[in-house]
Design an enzyme around this catalytic site. Sequence first.
Site, short mmCIF file in Angstrom:
data_model
loop_
_atom_site.label_atom_id
_atom_site.label_comp_id
_atom_site.label_asym_id
_atom_site.label_seq_id
_atom_site.Cartn_x
_atom_site.Cartn_y
_atom_site.Cartn_z
N GLY A 187 32.41 28.35 44.37
CA GLY A 187 34.01 28.27 43.91
C GLY A 187 34.74 29.23 44.24
O GLY A 187 34.23 30.30 43.79
N CYS A 188 36.03 29.33 45.04
CA CYS A 188 36.67 31.24 45.39
C CYS A 188 36.50 31.47 44.17
O CYS A 188 36.78 33.07 44.04
CB CYS A 188 38.01 30.26 45.70
SG CYS A 188 39.02 29.04 44.62
N ASN A 189 37.82 30.84 42.67
CA ASN A 189 37.29 32.19 41.38
C ASN A 189 35.89 33.15 41.18
O ASN A 189 35.68 34.25 41.04
CB ASN A 189 38.20 31.99 41.10
CG ASN A 189 39.68 31.00 41.01
OD1 ASN A 189 40.36 31.79 41.25
ND2 ASN A 189 39.73 30.20 40.94
#
Length: 347
Positions: A149-151
Site C-alpha cells: 500500500g502506498c501510504n
Amino acid sequence: MALRVAVAGASGYAGGELLRLLAQHPDLEVATVTGHSSVGSTVGEVQPHLASAAHLVFQETTPEVLAGHDVVFLALPHGQSGALAAQLPEDVLVVDAGADHRLTDEADWHAFYPGDWHGAWAYGVPELPTATGKQRDALVGAKRIAAPGCNASAVSLALAPAVAAGLVDQEDLVAVLAVGPSGAGRSTRPDLSASELLGSAHAYAVGGTHRHVPEILQNLALVTGARGSISFTPVLVPMARGILATCTATLAPDADERRLRAVYEEAYGDERFVHVLPGGRYPAVEHTIGANRLLLGLGVDEAARRLVVVAALDNLVKGTAGAAIQSANIALGLPESAGLPIDGTAP
C-alpha cells in the site's frame, strides 16, 4: 529474449503506470492488457498518454487470457485478485498491486476488508528493514509477490530504522499524511471530483480505520517482533498524485539526532531508491513525481522529545507500480533498478 508480461487492470491509474514503466524495461515486454468496461478498446483510447502501448487491445480479465505469460501484474480493485491468482500456474510470477495478499493475519483482513482472506505473499518493499536484514531477501526467487500500500510503504520506511534501533517508543507512533486522490483509483466519486477537492483539504478514515494501519504495524513488527501502535490520519489534498507523510514518535531517553541520523544512514545509505536528506532539509512531493524514489527528512523536536520524519513519494510509482516492478526484478534475478527511473519531472 524479453519475458512476456500481462497487466490485468491496465485501464486504471496503477495499471497505466505499470505500462508506462514497463515500456522502458529492457527485459520485460507487455504482450497482453486486460480491463473491465474497456474490453475491446485500445490502450491509446483509454490511456492516451501511453503512446508506446497504444496498439494493445483490452481483453477480458480471465485466467485463460492471463495464462501463457512469464509475469502477470494484477492492478485490480481490492478483493478481485485472490480468486483469480489461485487459478494461475504456479511457475508464473504473479505480482498483486492490490491488497489481497499483503496481510499475514486473517483477523486483520476481516477487520479492515470485506470478503475472503487469500493468504499472504512475499511483501514487495525491498528496502524495508527486518530482524535479519532487508525484505528483499524474501523476494529472491519468489513466484507470488504482494506490492505494498502506498501510504503503508511511506510510513513504514520512515519509521522502521528508529523502531529497529529502539530509539523511539513503538507504542506512541503518529503519522499524518497529505495524499493525492489518484491513490483511490480511477473510479468516479463525488469527494474526488475537482469541484469538491480544489481549494480544499479533508481528513478521511479517521480514528484508526484506514486499511493501511494493520499493514504498517505488520511491517514494523518485522524488526522488533512487537506489533506496536500508531495513530494514522490521511488528508486528501488537491494534487493529482503524491504523498507527504509527517511521522513522529516519542524518543527514547538516550536518543538524539546524531544517533538517529546514524541508524537511518546505516539502513538506507546504500539504497538506490530511498534517500535520506542532509540535516535541516525536508522533501517535497514535487521532487518525487515520476520517479521510483522515496525521500526522507529527519529532525528532532527537543521540546516535545519527539522524532520527526517527513517522507515524500509518488504514490503511483514508488508507492505502487515502481515497487511492483522493483520486486519483480529481484524475484527474476534481473538488475533491481531495471526499467525504473530515479529522476522525477519538474516543474
